[in-house]
Motif scaffolding. Structure first.
Motif, PDB file in Angstrom:
ATOM      1  N   SER A  13       1.748  16.620   1.662  1.00 44.48           N
ATOM      2  CA  SER A  13       2.652  15.607   1.103  1.00 44.48           C
ATOM      3  C   SER A  13       3.934  16.254   0.590  1.00 44.48           C
ATOM      4  O   SER A  13       5.032  15.721   0.791  1.00 44.48           O
ATOM      5  N   VAL A  66       4.488   3.384  -9.239  1.00 46.18           N
ATOM      6  CA  VAL A  66       3.768   3.134  -7.979  1.00 46.18           C
ATOM      7  C   VAL A  66       2.932   1.851  -8.090  1.00 46.18           C
ATOM      8  O   VAL A  66       2.927   1.015  -7.175  1.00 46.18           O
ATOM      9  N   MET A  91       7.331   7.391   5.041  1.00 43.04           N
ATOM     10  CA  MET A  91       8.364   6.857   4.135  1.00 43.04           C
ATOM     11  C   MET A  91       9.719   7.489   4.458  1.00 43.04           C
ATOM     12  O   MET A  91       9.778   8.610   4.945  1.00 43.04           O
ATOM     13  N   ILE A 124      -3.834   2.284  -2.742  1.00 45.92           N
ATOM     14  CA  ILE A 124      -3.036   3.474  -3.054  1.00 45.92           C
ATOM     15  C   ILE A 124      -3.889   4.708  -2.835  1.00 45.92           C
ATOM     16  O   ILE A 124      -5.012   4.807  -3.357  1.00 45.92           O
ATOM     17  N   ILE A 176       3.204  10.062   2.442  1.00 48.83           N
ATOM     18  CA  ILE A 176       4.651  10.285   2.365  1.00 48.83           C
ATOM     19  C   ILE A 176       5.257  10.276   3.772  1.00 48.83           C
ATOM     20  O   ILE A 176       6.390   9.845   3.969  1.00 48.83           O
ATOM     21  N   LEU A 201      11.371   4.772  -5.666  1.00 47.26           N
ATOM     22  CA  LEU A 201      10.197   4.950  -6.544  1.00 47.26           C
ATOM     23  C   LEU A 201      10.506   5.931  -7.677  1.00 47.26           C
ATOM     24  O   LEU A 201      10.092   5.732  -8.815  1.00 47.26           O
ATOM     25  N   ALA A 238       3.581  -1.536  -6.016  1.00 45.30           N
ATOM     26  CA  ALA A 238       2.508  -2.035  -5.134  1.00 45.30           C
ATOM     27  C   ALA A 238       2.256  -3.514  -5.367  1.00 45.30           C
ATOM     28  O   ALA A 238       1.953  -4.264  -4.447  1.00 45.30           O
ATOM     29  N   GLN A 293      13.258   4.999   0.338  1.00 46.89           N
ATOM     30  CA  GLN A 293      12.072   4.427  -0.323  1.00 46.89           C
ATOM     31  C   GLN A 293      11.557   5.372  -1.409  1.00 46.89           C
ATOM     32  O   GLN A 293      11.135   4.943  -2.483  1.00 46.89           O
ATOM     33  N   PRO A 352      -0.015  11.403  -1.790  1.00 45.74           N
ATOM     34  CA  PRO A 352       1.396  11.028  -1.953  1.00 45.74           C
ATOM     35  C   PRO A 352       1.877  10.968  -3.399  1.00 45.74           C
ATOM     36  O   PRO A 352       3.014  11.372  -3.675  1.00 45.74           O
ATOM     37  N   THR A 353       1.049  10.478  -4.323  1.00 42.78           N
ATOM     38  CA  THR A 353       1.576  10.347  -5.692  1.00 42.78           C
ATOM     39  C   THR A 353       1.777  11.715  -6.341  1.00 42.78           C
ATOM     40  O   THR A 353       2.624  11.876  -7.219  1.00 42.78           O
ATOM     41  N   SER A 412       0.841  -1.204   0.000  1.00 46.46           N
ATOM     42  CA  SER A 412       0.000   0.000   0.000  1.00 46.46           C
ATOM     43  C   SER A 412       0.874   1.252   0.000  1.00 46.46           C
ATOM     44  O   SER A 412       1.962   1.270   0.578  1.00 46.46           O
ATOM     45  N   LEU A 413       0.364   2.306  -0.618  1.00 42.61           N
ATOM     46  CA  LEU A 413       1.024   3.629  -0.549  1.00 42.61           C
ATOM     47  C   LEU A 413      -0.020   4.595  -0.009  1.00 42.61           C
ATOM     48  O   LEU A 413      -0.950   4.986  -0.714  1.00 42.61           O
TER      49      LEU A 413
END
Ligand code: NCD
Length: 306
Positions: A171, A297, A17, A125, A14, A25, A301, A21, A135-136, A10-11
């Protein structure tokens, strides 16, 4: 009640992390190219579950998944059983039962992705949860900055606008402070309450937009999030005169400064038309970079990161 650890892969944010890490990514994203599809996720089912409006996040996750050979199914809150009152977890169990291998979720409540990830055995995610994190978006923005600057360390980054209500800003701040960037926040007091104290170090607040932008390497602008203001009253006219990014204000930044904005942009409010389209603007590039970043991502995952 949350009973278990979030599902592997899972993401969700942030914040937990570490820099390694994150860097991993970003490196993986550099190897992804939607114009050269790879069947890394062939046969996998990616469920896109969106309880809030989205254009770039949703479409880029979908294109990312398809570029890796996965199947995608989109479930929107309107037109689904969510409208009939089905709970978040029951919706999650349903999507798992139809065969989802990963769920990408956007939800108006902070913590919704964590709740789902803590009850399902497939990765979840976070595509934006309330005022918590996105986060993304922060990852794709770090990826974008690093296409123009050698390192994040020591970069002077000005973040301007509705910071308090912005999950993107949270984030960003978590990510940038892990890489020792120097962050300056600027906006009306209604948009800043206590936000800097949430972060350990390296976050400063300035009163005027001119002070924030002077000598900045990156200027990040945020939308006024009318849907989250809940009782906060601000005069848009006043906001525009004090905080709108104009070409004259942007000139105070370094000559090679990047202008960024997670979108959607509201021309004429947080920035002028000319600024949105100026040569320093990375706004379209950010959107474009969302695809390889989200390919990375999704691959990570599902344990296909090699
Ligand atoms: C943002 C969001 O929804 O958090 N947009 C995005 O995903 N790029 C920011 C916003 O809505 O202003």
């Amino acid at each position: 009640m949350i009973t278990t650890e979030p599902a592997r892969g899972s993401l969700l944010a942030i914040e937990p992390m570490d820099a390694r890490q994150i860097s991993r990514l970003l490196q993986l994203a550099r190897r992804m190219n939607p114009d050269r599809p790879r069947p890394l996720l062939r046969g996998k089912r990616v469920l896109l579950l969106f309880y809030e409006p989205s254009t770039r996040t949703r479409s880029s996750f979908e294109i990312a998944a398809k570029s890796l050979g996965a199947m995608t199914t989109l479930v929107l809150s309107s037109g689904s059983s969510i409208e009939k009152g089905e709970s978040l977890l029951d919706t999650g169990y349903t999507l798992r039962a139809v065969g989802a291998d990963v769920i990408v979720i956007r939800h108006p409540q902070a913590g919704a992705p964590l709740l789902m990830a803590s009850h399902l055995d497939i990765p979840v995610i976070n595509a934006g949860d309330g005022m918590h994190e996105h986060p993304t978006q922060a990852l794709l923005d770090a990826y974008t900055i690093l296409r123009h600057k050698k390192t994040l360390k020591g970069l002077r980054i000005a973040i301007i606008g509705d910071i308090y209500h912005s999950r993107v800003a949270r984030s960003w701040m978590h990510l940038l402070s892990k890489f020792q960037a120097q962050i300056t926040l600027c906006g009306p007091p209604e948009f800043l309450p206590d936000v800097a104290s949430e972060f350990v170090s390296g976050v400063h607040i300035t009163r005027t937009i001119e002070d924030a932008i002077r000598a900045a390497d990156v200027v990040m602008v945020l939308r006024v999030q009318k849907e989250r203001l809940a009782g906060v009253k601000i005069s848009l006219q006043d906001y525009i005169s004090r905080y709108q990014l104009t070409l004259a204000r942007l000139k105070l930044a370094r000559r090679d400064a990047l202008l960024m904005h997670p979108g959607p942009i509201i021309r004429g409010l947080e920035l002028t038309w000319e600024v949105a389209d100026c040569p320093q603007s990375a706004i379209v590039e950010e959107v474009k970079n969302g695809v390889p970043l989200r390919m990375a991502v999704l691959a990570a995952a599902l344990g296909k990161a090699n």
